[in-house]
Design a protein around this motif. Structure first.
Motif, PDB file in Angstrom:
ATOM      1  N   ALA A 206      -5.136 -19.900 -13.568  1.00 23.43           N
ATOM      2  CA  ALA A 206      -3.846 -19.847 -14.251  1.00 23.43           C
ATOM      3  C   ALA A 206      -2.976 -18.734 -13.673  1.00 23.43           C
ATOM      4  O   ALA A 206      -1.768 -18.877 -13.517  1.00 23.43           O
ATOM      5  N   ASN A 207      -3.611 -17.599 -13.373  1.00 21.61           N
ATOM      6  CA  ASN A 207      -2.901 -16.476 -12.776  1.00 21.61           C
ATOM      7  C   ASN A 207      -2.959 -16.580 -11.259  1.00 21.61           C
ATOM      8  O   ASN A 207      -4.038 -16.452 -10.664  1.00 21.61           O
ATOM      9  N   ALA A 208      -1.828 -16.814 -10.624  1.00 25.40           N
ATOM     10  CA  ALA A 208      -1.768 -16.878  -9.159  1.00 25.40           C
ATOM     11  C   ALA A 208      -0.322 -16.633  -8.720  1.00 25.40           C
ATOM     12  O   ALA A 208       0.364 -17.540  -8.277  1.00 25.40           O
ATOM     13  N   GLN A 209       0.112 -15.370  -8.861  1.00 27.29           N
ATOM     14  CA  GLN A 209       1.486 -15.040  -8.509  1.00 27.29           C
ATOM     15  C   GLN A 209       1.671 -15.006  -6.989  1.00 27.29           C
ATOM     16  O   GLN A 209       0.748 -14.698  -6.246  1.00 27.29           O
ATOM     17  N   ARG A 210       2.892 -15.324  -6.575  1.00 28.55           N
ATOM     18  CA  ARG A 210       3.259 -15.180  -5.165  1.00 28.55           C
ATOM     19  C   ARG A 210       4.395 -14.167  -5.084  1.00 28.55           C
ATOM     20  O   ARG A 210       5.226 -14.095  -5.987  1.00 28.55           O
ATOM     21  N   GLN A 211       4.427 -13.374  -4.010  1.00 28.16           N
ATOM     22  CA  GLN A 211       5.404 -12.313  -3.912  1.00 28.16           C
ATOM     23  C   GLN A 211       6.021 -12.232  -2.520  1.00 28.16           C
ATOM     24  O   GLN A 211       5.484 -12.769  -1.561  1.00 28.16           O
ATOM     25  N   SER A 212       7.159 -11.549  -2.438  1.00 24.86           N
ATOM     26  CA  SER A 212       7.828 -11.352  -1.158  1.00 24.86           C
ATOM     27  C   SER A 212       7.377 -10.024  -0.549  1.00 24.86           C
ATOM     28  O   SER A 212       6.887  -9.133  -1.259  1.00 24.86           O
ATOM     29  N   ILE A 213       7.591  -9.888   0.753  1.00 20.07           N
ATOM     30  CA  ILE A 213       7.225  -8.631   1.399  1.00 20.07           C
ATOM     31  C   ILE A 213       8.074  -7.488   0.857  1.00 20.07           C
ATOM     32  O   ILE A 213       7.605  -6.348   0.735  1.00 20.07           O
ATOM     33  N   GLU A 214       9.313  -7.778   0.491  1.00 18.16           N
ATOM     34  CA  GLU A 214      10.174  -6.727  -0.070  1.00 18.16           C
ATOM     35  C   GLU A 214       9.606  -6.198  -1.385  1.00 18.16           C
ATOM     36  O   GLU A 214       9.633  -4.975  -1.643  1.00 18.16           O
ATOM     37  N   GLN A 215       9.074  -7.090  -2.208  1.00 12.85           N
ATOM     38  CA  GLN A 215       8.445  -6.648  -3.453  1.00 12.85           C
ATOM     39  C   GLN A 215       7.231  -5.768  -3.172  1.00 12.85           C
ATOM     40  O   GLN A 215       7.065  -4.708  -3.793  1.00 12.85           O
ATOM     41  N   VAL A 216       6.385  -6.211  -2.253  1.00 11.05           N
ATOM     42  CA  VAL A 216       5.162  -5.461  -1.956  1.00 11.05           C
ATOM     43  C   VAL A 216       5.496  -4.074  -1.422  1.00 11.05           C
ATOM     44  O   VAL A 216       4.882  -3.068  -1.817  1.00 11.05           O
ATOM     45  N   ARG A 217       6.471  -3.990  -0.535  1.00  9.71           N
ATOM     46  CA  ARG A 217       6.859  -2.682   0.001  1.00  9.71           C
ATOM     47  C   ARG A 217       7.374  -1.766  -1.105  1.00  9.71           C
ATOM     48  O   ARG A 217       7.054  -0.565  -1.135  1.00  9.71           O
ATOM     49  N   ALA A 218       8.170  -2.318  -2.003  1.00  9.24           N
ATOM     50  CA  ALA A 218       8.718  -1.513  -3.095  1.00  9.24           C
ATOM     51  C   ALA A 218       7.608  -1.028  -4.025  1.00  9.24           C
ATOM     52  O   ALA A 218       7.614   0.138  -4.466  1.00  9.24           O
ATOM     53  N   TRP A 219       6.651  -1.900  -4.348  1.00  6.84           N
ATOM     54  CA  TRP A 219       5.536  -1.500  -5.213  1.00  6.84           C
ATOM     55  C   TRP A 219       4.711  -0.395  -4.574  1.00  6.84           C
ATOM     56  O   TRP A 219       4.289   0.544  -5.253  1.00  6.84           O
ATOM     57  N   CYS A 220       4.468  -0.501  -3.271  1.00  9.78           N
ATOM     58  CA  CYS A 220       3.704   0.536  -2.575  1.00  9.78           C
ATOM     59  C   CYS A 220       4.448   1.866  -2.620  1.00  9.78           C
ATOM     60  O   CYS A 220       3.844   2.920  -2.883  1.00  9.78           O
ATOM     61  N   ALA A 221       5.739   1.831  -2.389  1.00 10.77           N
ATOM     62  CA  ALA A 221       6.525   3.060  -2.430  1.00 10.77           C
ATOM     63  C   ALA A 221       6.461   3.695  -3.820  1.00 10.77           C
ATOM     64  O   ALA A 221       6.286   4.918  -3.956  1.00 10.77           O
ATOM     65  N   ASP A 222       6.568   2.883  -4.861  1.00  7.29           N
ATOM     66  CA  ASP A 222       6.498   3.393  -6.237  1.00  7.29           C
ATOM     67  C   ASP A 222       5.146   4.033  -6.524  1.00  7.29           C
ATOM     68  O   ASP A 222       5.053   4.974  -7.328  1.00  7.29           O
ATOM     69  N   ALA A 223       4.095   3.499  -5.906  1.00  8.69           N
ATOM     70  CA  ALA A 223       2.732   3.986  -6.146  1.00  8.69           C
ATOM     71  C   ALA A 223       2.330   5.094  -5.185  1.00  8.69           C
ATOM     72  O   ALA A 223       1.152   5.469  -5.124  1.00  8.69           O
ATOM     73  N   GLN A 224       3.299   5.635  -4.451  1.00 10.19           N
ATOM     74  CA  GLN A 224       3.046   6.698  -3.455  1.00 10.19           C
ATOM     75  C   GLN A 224       2.047   6.256  -2.379  1.00 10.19           C
ATOM     76  O   GLN A 224       1.184   7.015  -1.950  1.00 10.19           O
ATOM     77  N   LEU A 225       2.181   4.992  -1.973  1.00 10.40           N
ATOM     78  CA  LEU A 225       1.340   4.447  -0.913  1.00 10.40           C
ATOM     79  C   LEU A 225       2.180   4.278   0.353  1.00 10.40           C
ATOM     80  O   LEU A 225       3.195   3.575   0.341  1.00 10.40           O
ATOM     81  N   GLU A 226       1.763   4.926   1.416  1.00 11.93           N
ATOM     82  CA  GLU A 226       2.447   4.821   2.700  1.00 11.93           C
ATOM     83  C   GLU A 226       1.763   3.736   3.529  1.00 11.93           C
ATOM     84  O   GLU A 226       0.576   3.841   3.858  1.00 11.93           O
TER      85      GLU A 226
END
Length: 351
Positions: free
Chosen positions: A310-330
């Protein structure tokens, strides 16, 4: 990787690693013992600590689906299936046994395999490294039991925990490495799971993960339509419903035909160029996996893996980059494919 030698006795491999008590911060992990971790109730059953916490309806369905899938060991454990997985993992993450950064994490770093399933990805990518790691496989489903058996069969000692990876009751900044291959998008929130796990990383720790990428409009519609159709039925029924779709993929693949798309169809996200008919259908209409060296059940397993949860989200690279930046992940390594997005990121250090 199944040939890795170990001097551990069968009894040693069946027991929980001694470091599990320290990692979880409990005095004892005896069979049947109940204890509290970070406000969550756990009980040790069959030598694995298991959360008693209820999960959401969608996540409960996803847990049941993957528990069913990973118990069908014969649908993913053949040499051809494992070789395919190992090749794909190394293409995306690189050969981690040769990674120059591994030494930064000291001796016996703690690695969380967040959503380990039956241990397929962990064994194929990390297998040679496991003796150097404190490997802790975590999954929301009973697949952890299958994973433990498969590690034991290869002579590898590892710890396992049955819990929701979005709410792991571990201390902040206590983990050296996190590996999550194709799992974050199977939680209630890809972003939430990523950020929750990232908070567990020590400064300088690394997060290796893969998430689904958004597809074109026809494929996105089909994915949601088929997934919705499968929700009311049992995993066994969903498996059977997948079989005609799998057969269609085989029939298209056996055509071995190509066509030219003279001009990009921007409205449908289809690029111009020459493409195999099966791949055109696969990428832009419906996932119908085909590979001639795999069995029917192995291909059905791959299609089931995509459509049934039931859970199977799809995301864009822009979303992933933004989430990493928010989480202090380089981000140190980024591989973007039609199927998904692979990331190796380092937690920022202070100062």
């Amino acid at each position: 990787m199944s040939s890795i030698a170990s001097n551990k006795s069968p009894a040693d491999l069946q027991a929980m690693p001694h470091w599990m008590q320290q990692v979880l911060g409990v005095a004892s992990l005896a069979e049947g013992q109940s204890f509290d971790l970070g406000g969550q109730a756990f009980v040790v059953k069959d030598d694995i600590p298991r959360s008693k916490k209820l999960v959401s309806q969608a996540q409960a369905q996803t847990s049941d689906t993957f528990g069913f899938k990973w118990k069908k060991v014969d649908t993913f454990d053949s040499p051809a299936s494992l070789a395919r997985m190992r090749e794909w993992l190394i293409e995306r993450y690189g050969d981690l046994s040769k990674a120059s950064w591994l030494g930064e994490h000291g001796e016996s770093p703690l690695l969380i395999d967040a959503g380990c399933g039956a241990g397929m990805s962990g064994l194929e990518l990390l297998g040679p490294l496991v003796p150097r790691l404190r490997y802790l496989g975590v999954d929301v489903s009973e697949a952890v039991d299958v994973a433990r058996t498969r590690f034991q069969e290869r002579g590898l000692q590892a710890g396992f925990l049955q819990a929701d990876i979005s709410e792991l009751p571990l201390p902040k900044e206590s983990v050296d490495l996190i590996f999550s291959e194709g799992v974050l998008h199977h939680t209630n929130s890809t972003e939430g799971a990523l950020k929750s796990l990232a908070s567990l990383l020590k400064p300088g720790g690394r997060f290796l993960f893969y998430v689904y990428k958004k597809k074109g409009p026809l494929r996105e519609f089909t994915d949601d339509y088929v997934r919705d159709k499968l929700q009311p039925v049992s995993p066994e029924q969903a498996w059977k419903l997948m079989e005609p779709l799998t057969q269609l993929g085989i029939s298209l693949g056996e055509l071995n035909a190509e066509i030219d798309i003279p001009q990009a169809i921007d409205l449908l996200g289809i690029p111009a160029g020459r493409i195999n008919v099966q791949r055109l259908f696969y990428w832009h209409v419906a996932k119908t996996f085909y590979r001639p060296d795999l069995t029917f059940d192995e291909m059905n397993h791959i299609n089931f893996d995509w459509y049934a949860p039931a859970n199977a989200q799809r995301q864009s690279i822009e979303q992933v980059r933004a989430w990493c930046a928010d989480a202090q992940l380089e981000i140190e390594r980024e591989v973007i494919e039609d199927a998904g997005i692979t990331i190796i990121a380092r937690k920022e250090t202070r100062g």
